[in-house]
Design a protein around this motif. Structure first.
Motif, PDB file in Angstrom:
ATOM      1  N   UNK A  93       0.807  -1.220   0.000  1.00 19.54           N
ATOM      2  CA  UNK A  93       0.000   0.000   0.000  1.00 19.54           C
ATOM      3  C   UNK A  93       0.839   1.268   0.000  1.00 19.54           C
ATOM      4  N   UNK A  94       2.128   1.096   0.199  1.00 11.32           N
ATOM      5  CA  UNK A  94       3.027   2.242   0.198  1.00 11.32           C
ATOM      6  C   UNK A  94       3.851   2.217  -1.075  1.00 11.32           C
ATOM      7  N   UNK A  95       4.302   3.311  -1.604  1.00 13.97           N
ATOM      8  CA  UNK A  95       4.188   4.659  -1.093  1.00 13.97           C
ATOM      9  C   UNK A  95       2.758   5.201  -1.185  1.00 13.97           C
ATOM     10  N   UNK A  96       2.581   6.400  -0.640  1.00 14.52           N
ATOM     11  CA  UNK A  96       1.270   7.041  -0.613  1.00 14.52           C
ATOM     12  C   UNK A  96       0.889   7.530  -2.005  1.00 14.52           C
ATOM     13  N   UNK A  97      -0.415   7.762  -2.183  1.00 15.53           N
ATOM     14  CA  UNK A  97      -0.920   8.192  -3.490  1.00 15.53           C
ATOM     15  C   UNK A  97      -2.051   9.202  -3.306  1.00 15.53           C
ATOM     16  N   UNK A  98      -2.105  10.168  -4.191  1.00 14.98           N
ATOM     17  CA  UNK A  98      -3.236  11.092  -4.271  1.00 14.98           C
ATOM     18  C   UNK A  98      -3.640  11.180  -5.737  1.00 14.98           C
ATOM     19  N   UNK A  99      -4.937  11.104  -5.968  1.00 12.17           N
ATOM     20  CA  UNK A  99      -5.502  11.160  -7.315  1.00 12.17           C
ATOM     21  C   UNK A  99      -6.189  12.501  -7.528  1.00 12.17           C
ATOM     22  N   UNK A 100      -5.961  13.099  -8.686  1.00 12.67           N
ATOM     23  CA  UNK A 100      -6.724  14.270  -9.121  1.00 12.67           C
ATOM     24  C   UNK A 100      -7.464  13.835 -10.372  1.00 12.67           C
ATOM     25  N   UNK A 101      -8.764  14.106 -10.395  1.00 13.43           N
ATOM     26  CA  UNK A 101      -9.548  13.644 -11.544  1.00 13.43           C
ATOM     27  C   UNK A 101     -10.685  14.599 -11.866  1.00 13.43           C
ATOM     28  N   UNK A 102     -11.058  14.603 -13.139  1.00 16.89           N
ATOM     29  CA  UNK A 102     -12.223  15.334 -13.636  1.00 16.89           C
ATOM     30  C   UNK A 102     -13.386  14.355 -13.597  1.00 16.89           C
ATOM     31  N   UNK A 103     -14.491  14.758 -12.991  1.00 15.59           N
ATOM     32  CA  UNK A 103     -15.628  13.837 -12.834  1.00 15.59           C
ATOM     33  C   UNK A 103     -16.439  13.647 -14.115  1.00 15.59           C
ATOM     34  N   UNK A 104     -15.978  14.222 -15.205  1.00 15.87           N
ATOM     35  CA  UNK A 104     -16.677  14.067 -16.475  1.00 15.87           C
ATOM     36  C   UNK A 104     -17.583  15.248 -16.796  1.00 15.87           C
ATOM     37  N   UNK A 105     -17.839  16.075 -15.783  1.00 18.29           N
ATOM     38  CA  UNK A 105     -18.674  17.260 -16.018  1.00 18.29           C
ATOM     39  C   UNK A 105     -17.842  18.533 -15.912  1.00 18.29           C
ATOM     40  N   UNK A 106     -16.522  18.375 -15.806  1.00 16.19           N
ATOM     41  CA  UNK A 106     -15.641  19.523 -15.726  1.00 16.19           C
ATOM     42  C   UNK A 106     -15.208  19.878 -14.312  1.00 16.19           C
ATOM     43  N   UNK A 107     -15.776  19.216 -13.304  1.00 13.22           N
ATOM     44  CA  UNK A 107     -15.376  19.487 -11.928  1.00 13.22           C
ATOM     45  C   UNK A 107     -14.192  18.585 -11.562  1.00 13.22           C
ATOM     46  N   UNK A 108     -13.176  19.171 -10.960  1.00  9.07           N
ATOM     47  CA  UNK A 108     -11.979  18.434 -10.574  1.00  9.07           C
ATOM     48  C   UNK A 108     -12.034  18.138  -9.075  1.00  9.07           C
ATOM     49  N   UNK A 109     -11.606  16.930  -8.726  1.00  5.24           N
ATOM     50  CA  UNK A 109     -11.561  16.483  -7.340  1.00  5.24           C
ATOM     51  C   UNK A 109     -10.186  15.920  -7.019  1.00  5.24           C
ATOM     52  N   UNK A 110      -9.867  15.917  -5.735  1.00  4.92           N
ATOM     53  CA  UNK A 110      -8.656  15.297  -5.210  1.00  4.92           C
ATOM     54  C   UNK A 110      -9.125  14.191  -4.274  1.00  4.92           C
ATOM     55  N   UNK A 111      -8.487  13.018  -4.351  1.00  2.00           N
ATOM     56  CA  UNK A 111      -8.903  11.897  -3.507  1.00  2.00           C
ATOM     57  C   UNK A 111      -7.695  11.115  -3.012  1.00  2.00           C
ATOM     58  N   UNK A 112      -7.846  10.563  -1.797  1.00  2.00           N
ATOM     59  CA  UNK A 112      -6.814   9.687  -1.232  1.00  2.00           C
ATOM     60  C   UNK A 112      -7.472   8.753  -0.228  1.00  2.00           C
ATOM     61  N   UNK A 113      -6.793   7.655   0.072  1.00  2.00           N
ATOM     62  CA  UNK A 113      -7.277   6.699   1.054  1.00  2.00           C
ATOM     63  C   UNK A 113      -6.738   7.043   2.437  1.00  2.00           C
ATOM     64  N   UNK A 114      -7.582   6.845   3.459  1.00  2.00           N
ATOM     65  CA  UNK A 114      -7.175   7.051   4.848  1.00  2.00           C
ATOM     66  C   UNK A 114      -6.168   5.966   5.245  1.00  2.00           C
ATOM     67  N   UNK A 115      -4.939   6.320   5.615  1.00  2.00           N
ATOM     68  CA  UNK A 115      -3.930   5.313   5.965  1.00  2.00           C
ATOM     69  C   UNK A 115      -4.355   4.372   7.091  1.00  2.00           C
ATOM     70  N   UNK A 116      -4.958   4.891   8.149  1.00  2.00           N
ATOM     71  CA  UNK A 116      -5.328   4.025   9.269  1.00  2.00           C
ATOM     72  C   UNK A 116      -6.222   2.884   8.800  1.00  2.00           C
ATOM     73  N   UNK A 117      -7.172   3.197   7.928  1.00  2.00           N
ATOM     74  CA  UNK A 117      -8.072   2.167   7.414  1.00  2.00           C
ATOM     75  C   UNK A 117      -7.389   1.289   6.372  1.00  2.00           C
ATOM     76  N   UNK A 118      -6.469   1.849   5.631  1.00  2.00           N
ATOM     77  CA  UNK A 118      -5.733   1.079   4.629  1.00  2.00           C
ATOM     78  C   UNK A 118      -4.987  -0.079   5.280  1.00  2.00           C
TER      79      UNK A 118
END
Length: 148
Positions: A93-118
């Motif tokens: 599960x390491x190294x850490x990762x962050x995703x940036x993505x367009x939801x298809x409608x032009x809005x951009x989001x940033x996402x990552x997984x919570x390490x404690x739960x990972x």
């Protein structure tokens, strides 16, 4: 036969690792701009950037289309090593990762997984200081990337 298949599916469901909670936040700018901010924040904090994966470019090379999406893979041995010392499988599960993505409608989001739960299904203490530091760093980096 039907009972055997159902039993197998049930066993597989219970044996599967738990899904880590995904933190998502809305971002300003394009995916590339968001990733540039993220990469700058990670580098400034002294972490190592291992790769910047452009999923959209990969899809295009395969003759397919995908809304803009990029993944930054980064880490810091001072945080990752103590986790892997507790359970070497944390290296999956390491190294850490962050995703940036367009939801298809032009809005951009940033996402990552919570390490404690990972690391929940591993022999890693939830109270390990390195995990808390990872969580704080991911939140800080995601906010910087999102433009907050």
């Amino acid at each position: 036969m039907k009972r055997t298949i159902l039993a197998g599916l049930a066993a597989a469901a219970f044996a599967a690792p738990a899904m880590a909670e995904t933190e998502t936040m809305q971002a300003t700018g394009t995916v590339a701009e968001v990733m540039d901010r993220l990469e700058a924040a990670v580098t400034e904090a002294g972490a190592t950037v291992f790769a910047r994966v452009d999923h959209g470019a990969g899809a295009e090379q395969a003759g397919m289309t995908l809304a803009d999406s990029q993944l930054l893979i980064f880490g810091n041995p001072q945080l990752g090593t103590p986790v892997m010392q507790e359970d070497p499988l944390a290296g999956l599960y390491l190294p850490l990762k962050i995703l940036a993505y367009d939801d298809g409608s032009g809005q951009v989001f940033v996402a990552y997984e919570e390490p404690e739960e990972t690391f929940d299904d591993l022999a890693v203490d939830d109270d390990l200081e390195a995990i808390e530091k990872m969580e704080n760093a991911l939140e800080k980096f995601a906010k910087a990337a999102a433009g907050e």
